[in-house]
Motif scaffolding. Sequence first.
Motif, short mmCIF file in Angstrom:
data_model
loop_
_atom_site.label_atom_id
_atom_site.label_comp_id
_atom_site.label_asym_id
_atom_site.label_seq_id
_atom_site.Cartn_x
_atom_site.Cartn_y
_atom_site.Cartn_z
N GLU A 58 7.84 26.49 10.86
CA GLU A 58 7.87 25.11 10.41
C GLU A 58 9.20 24.43 10.75
O GLU A 58 9.23 23.23 11.05
N GLN A 59 10.29 25.18 10.74
CA GLN A 59 11.58 24.62 11.18
C GLN A 59 11.54 24.24 12.65
O GLN A 59 12.06 23.20 13.05
N SER A 60 10.91 25.09 13.45
CA SER A 60 10.77 24.78 14.87
C SER A 60 9.94 23.51 15.06
O SER A 60 10.25 22.68 15.92
N PRO A 75 8.86 34.21 8.50
CA PRO A 75 8.36 33.70 9.78
C PRO A 75 7.66 32.35 9.66
O PRO A 75 7.76 31.52 10.57
N GLN A 76 6.97 32.12 8.55
CA GLN A 76 6.31 30.82 8.36
C GLN A 76 7.35 29.70 8.30
O GLN A 76 7.19 28.65 8.93
N GLN A 77 8.43 29.93 7.58
CA GLN A 77 9.48 28.93 7.48
C GLN A 77 10.13 28.69 8.84
O GLN A 77 10.45 27.55 9.19
N ALA A 101 13.25 32.17 17.08
CA ALA A 101 13.96 32.34 15.82
C ALA A 101 15.00 31.22 15.65
O ALA A 101 15.48 30.65 16.63
N GLY A 102 15.31 30.93 14.40
CA GLY A 102 16.34 29.95 14.13
C GLY A 102 15.89 28.51 14.22
O GLY A 102 16.72 27.59 14.25
#
Length: 202
Positions: free
Chosen positions: A192-194, A187-189, A140-141
């Motif tokens: 993609e951030q990860s 969760p998709q975002q 997360a994050g």
Amino acid sequence: MIHNIAQGVQAFTSNAFLVSPEARGDHGADGRTVLVDTGANFAAVSHLVGDVDHLDAVVITHTHPDHVGNVDAVRERFGVDTWGFDTSHDAVDREIADGDVVRIGTDEFRALHTPGHAVDHLCLYAPDSGVLFAGDLVFAGGSFGRTDLPGGDGRTLVESIERVVDEVSGNLQVLHTGHGPSVVDGPQQALEQSLQAARLSA
């Protein structure tokens, strides 16, 4: 029904997700009760026996000690086989190869070999429900798995996250990670951030 039996444990452990079919309506009888990772350094068996009287399988995302420390106790108590990518490891009884389909609960999960954090790392994705068990690939994050342990590699991790992003293809509904909270909002975002953060770090 997915329940993290390690939630609230004050010890060095991974999450350990108990997946049971009972809460999935009339199809519960067709499902399998599975523990995804066992965690470590807490009494996993005591947590499990309050919820279930049997396990059909244990599935291991990778064999780092915090994910498999409770394997022996769980195997002994429930008489269950453990499944993972690398059967040369003592914690893995049976192989899950890249691309294999594994029934967890009432869903069919596709196994994705996703090295970078660990050479034997697997993610498990159920396209029908949009559930992803990501192990230590991402968190997360917008964070991601460390690559400074033996077998870790930053570029390989990026390629593995890219593969997962392609696999879920906008259908991701829930992201269950090996540490920290699951991601149910965006969760998709988060995935993609990860990916973006891992690319900058590689």
